[in-house]
Design a protein around this motif. Structure first.
Motif, PDB file in Angstrom:
ATOM      1  N   GLY A   3      -2.213   4.380   1.979  1.00 42.10           N
ATOM      2  CA  GLY A   3      -2.191   3.181   2.804  1.00 42.10           C
ATOM      3  C   GLY A   3      -0.994   2.325   2.484  1.00 42.10           C
ATOM      4  O   GLY A   3      -0.530   2.262   1.351  1.00 42.10           O
ATOM      5  N   LYS A   4      -0.463   1.657   3.484  1.00 42.78           N
ATOM      6  CA  LYS A   4       0.716   0.829   3.277  1.00 42.78           C
ATOM      7  C   LYS A   4       0.342  -0.448   2.543  1.00 42.78           C
ATOM      8  O   LYS A   4      -0.742  -0.965   2.704  1.00 42.78           O
ATOM      9  N   ARG A   5       1.254  -0.937   1.739  1.00 35.72           N
ATOM     10  CA  ARG A   5       0.971  -2.150   0.995  1.00 35.72           C
ATOM     11  C   ARG A   5       2.239  -2.978   0.810  1.00 35.72           C
ATOM     12  O   ARG A   5       3.341  -2.432   0.735  1.00 35.72           O
ATOM     13  N   VAL A   6       2.091  -4.274   0.766  1.00 35.42           N
ATOM     14  CA  VAL A   6       3.188  -5.161   0.390  1.00 35.42           C
ATOM     15  C   VAL A   6       3.129  -5.312  -1.115  1.00 35.42           C
ATOM     16  O   VAL A   6       2.081  -5.594  -1.682  1.00 35.42           O
ATOM     17  N   PHE A   7       4.243  -5.062  -1.792  1.00 35.23           N
ATOM     18  CA  PHE A   7       4.218  -5.111  -3.239  1.00 35.23           C
ATOM     19  C   PHE A   7       5.087  -6.253  -3.725  1.00 35.23           C
ATOM     20  O   PHE A   7       5.869  -6.824  -2.988  1.00 35.23           O
ATOM     21  N   CYS A 145       7.739  -3.547   3.180  1.00 29.61           N
ATOM     22  CA  CYS A 145       7.754  -4.987   2.944  1.00 29.61           C
ATOM     23  C   CYS A 145       7.976  -5.659   4.299  1.00 29.61           C
ATOM     24  O   CYS A 145       9.105  -5.981   4.674  1.00 29.61           O
ATOM     25  N   GLN A 146       6.887  -5.863   5.003  1.00 26.78           N
ATOM     26  CA  GLN A 146       6.965  -6.387   6.362  1.00 26.78           C
ATOM     27  C   GLN A 146       7.488  -7.814   6.400  1.00 26.78           C
ATOM     28  O   GLN A 146       7.973  -8.272   7.432  1.00 26.78           O
ATOM     29  N   GLY A 151      15.401  -5.684   4.516  1.00 26.38           N
ATOM     30  CA  GLY A 151      15.513  -4.656   3.493  1.00 26.38           C
ATOM     31  C   GLY A 151      16.045  -5.139   2.165  1.00 26.38           C
ATOM     32  O   GLY A 151      16.133  -4.365   1.211  1.00 26.38           O
ATOM     33  N   ARG A 152      16.404  -6.412   2.057  1.00 25.57           N
ATOM     34  CA  ARG A 152      17.015  -6.921   0.825  1.00 25.57           C
ATOM     35  C   ARG A 152      16.071  -6.808  -0.372  1.00 25.57           C
ATOM     36  O   ARG A 152      16.469  -6.400  -1.460  1.00 25.57           O
ATOM     37  N   PHE A 153      14.795  -7.168  -0.159  1.00 25.14           N
ATOM     38  CA  PHE A 153      13.857  -7.189  -1.275  1.00 25.14           C
ATOM     39  C   PHE A 153      13.649  -5.802  -1.867  1.00 25.14           C
ATOM     40  O   PHE A 153      13.739  -5.596  -3.087  1.00 25.14           O
ATOM     41  N   ILE A 154      13.369  -4.820  -1.020  1.00 29.87           N
ATOM     42  CA  ILE A 154      13.159  -3.465  -1.519  1.00 29.87           C
ATOM     43  C   ILE A 154      14.434  -2.901  -2.124  1.00 29.87           C
ATOM     44  O   ILE A 154      14.400  -2.207  -3.150  1.00 29.87           O
ATOM     45  N   ASN A 194      11.088   1.748  17.228  1.00 32.58           N
ATOM     46  CA  ASN A 194      12.078   0.852  16.616  1.00 32.58           C
ATOM     47  C   ASN A 194      11.479   0.042  15.459  1.00 32.58           C
ATOM     48  O   ASN A 194      11.913  -1.072  15.153  1.00 32.58           O
ATOM     49  N   LEU A 195      10.495   0.624  14.796  1.00 28.19           N
ATOM     50  CA  LEU A 195       9.788  -0.051  13.705  1.00 28.19           C
ATOM     51  C   LEU A 195      10.716  -0.357  12.527  1.00 28.19           C
ATOM     52  O   LEU A 195      11.564   0.456  12.164  1.00 28.19           O
ATOM     53  N   LEU A 196      10.544  -1.545  11.940  1.00 31.66           N
ATOM     54  CA  LEU A 196      11.243  -1.914  10.711  1.00 31.66           C
ATOM     55  C   LEU A 196      10.201  -2.161   9.625  1.00 31.66           C
ATOM     56  O   LEU A 196       9.244  -2.912   9.835  1.00 31.66           O
ATOM     57  N   VAL A 197      10.381  -1.533   8.457  1.00 30.65           N
ATOM     58  CA  VAL A 197       9.402  -1.673   7.375  1.00 30.65           C
ATOM     59  C   VAL A 197      10.018  -2.247   6.104  1.00 30.65           C
ATOM     60  O   VAL A 197       9.364  -2.308   5.072  1.00 30.65           O
TER      61      VAL A 197
END
Length: 340
Positions: A3-7, A145-146, A151-154, A194-197
């Motif tokens: 499952g997807k998660r924000v970390f 990281c929605q 993308g900076r954080f990841i 065109n999803l951004l994750v």
């Protein structure tokens, strides 16, 4: 496939999520003496090109931690070897529930798994970081990281963690564990919808510590829910082609298809459709590898042993019960094994 998660940045530095293990049965003494390296877009072991054919089995640490179920791990390795596979991808962690490594955010049970890189194998007495049977460390599985689609954080997290792992273990290869989504670039058009994750296949993998183009995942039946087989097949072709080209021309690193499968829980499933899907992807890998390209292996999701019904997720492949799928896998293993 988790499952997807924000970390958060509170993840411990020694917390390595997934490892790949080279199976002894298909390498003999070769794997005992040296570590796998990369040369451009290829893996090399003892001067010979190495092509990966294997399986995911996230449950192995859990089952191995209990003496009453440990034999299922040995059986899975043995059967994989008998079908020509040479690599297994498994988790080195568990979150919550029974016997967890991480019982809650930032709280770890050292008794379950004190460390990974510096842990001593209780059987061989060798530190993991010195063990050539371990092929590669993976930092994290499918990070999202929605809240930061830039993308900076990841990117910052991956940069810090990759450098830290390499400071402890210079022997093993390292990869990130992305699904392959592109960031806010012209390549975003290849993402489903065109999803951004919060990840970017290019910039994340350009880190010098990332030894190969991170394992791409492929689930068109989920990502393009409601679409027909033709639409999904076209997406698969474009997805693979884009990542192959970028791995060759931009990154100059090997590329692995690290998760793919067909779910029996979704409408229209049949064993024949699964076999066809596996064959399609295996053919793409073999054709590119045979021509000297960077697409040098595939790892299906997921291998399950018999008597593990509580681990069913719809994608499981039980080799003893799926003879046609086993033949497809064995054929791919054979074809890759005879490449120069």
């Amino acid at each position: 496939m988790s499952g997807k998660r924000v970390f958060t940045s509170q993840i411990l530095k020694y917390f390595i999520v997934i490892v790949l293990l080279v199976l002894q049965g298909n390498f003999g003494s070769l794997a005992c003496s040296s570590f796998v390296r990369t040369e451009g877009t290829h893996f090399v072991l003892n001067g010979k090109s190495l092509y990966l054919k294997g399986f995911n089995a996230y449950w192995m640490m859990y089952m191995a931690s209990d003496p009453s179920t440990r034999a299922k791990v040995s059986t899975a390795f043995q059967q994989a070897s008998e079908n020509g596979m040479n690599v297994a991808r498994t988790w080195a962690f568990s979150d919550g529930g029974f016997r967890p490594l991480q019982s809650s955010s930032g709280l770890y049970n050292e008794d379950v798994f004190s460390t990974v890189l510096t842990r001593k194998n209780s059987i061989t007495k060798m530190l993991y970081k010195d063990d050539p049977f371990i092929f590669v460390w993976e930092l994290i599985n499918e990070p999202h990281c929605q809240t930061d689609p830039s993308g900076r954080f990841i990117q910052e997290w991956v940069t810090e963690m990759a450098a830290y792992v390499k400071s402890i273990d210079e022997n093993h290869l390292l990869e990130i564990g992305l699904e392959g989504f592109y960031g806010k670039t012209t390549k975003q058009m290849y993402n489903p919808g065109n999803l951004l994750v919060g990840t970017d296949f290019i910039s994340n993998n350009q880190l010098p510590q990332a030894d190969f183009a991170t394992i791409i995942h492929l689930y068109p039946e989920q990502w393009l829910a409601g679409s027909n087989d033709e639409v999904q097949a076209a997406f698969v072709d474009k997805w693979n082609e884009a990542h192959i080209e970028d791995s060759k021309s931009v990154l100059n690193k090997p590329l692995i298809l690290g998760e793919f499968g067909k779910s029996s829980k979704l409408a229209g499933y049949s064993l024949e459709r699964r076999d066809h899907y596996f064959s399609k992807l295996y053919n793409a890998i073999y054709t590119n590898a045979r021509s000297g390209g960077p697409f040098v292996g595939g790892i299906f999701w997921q291998r399950r042993a018999q008597g593990m019904d509580n681990f069913r997720d719809g994608y499981e492949v039980v080799l003893e019960d799926s003879h046609s799928t086993a033949r497809v896998i064995a054929l791919q293993s054979h074809l890759l094994s005879i490449l120069p």
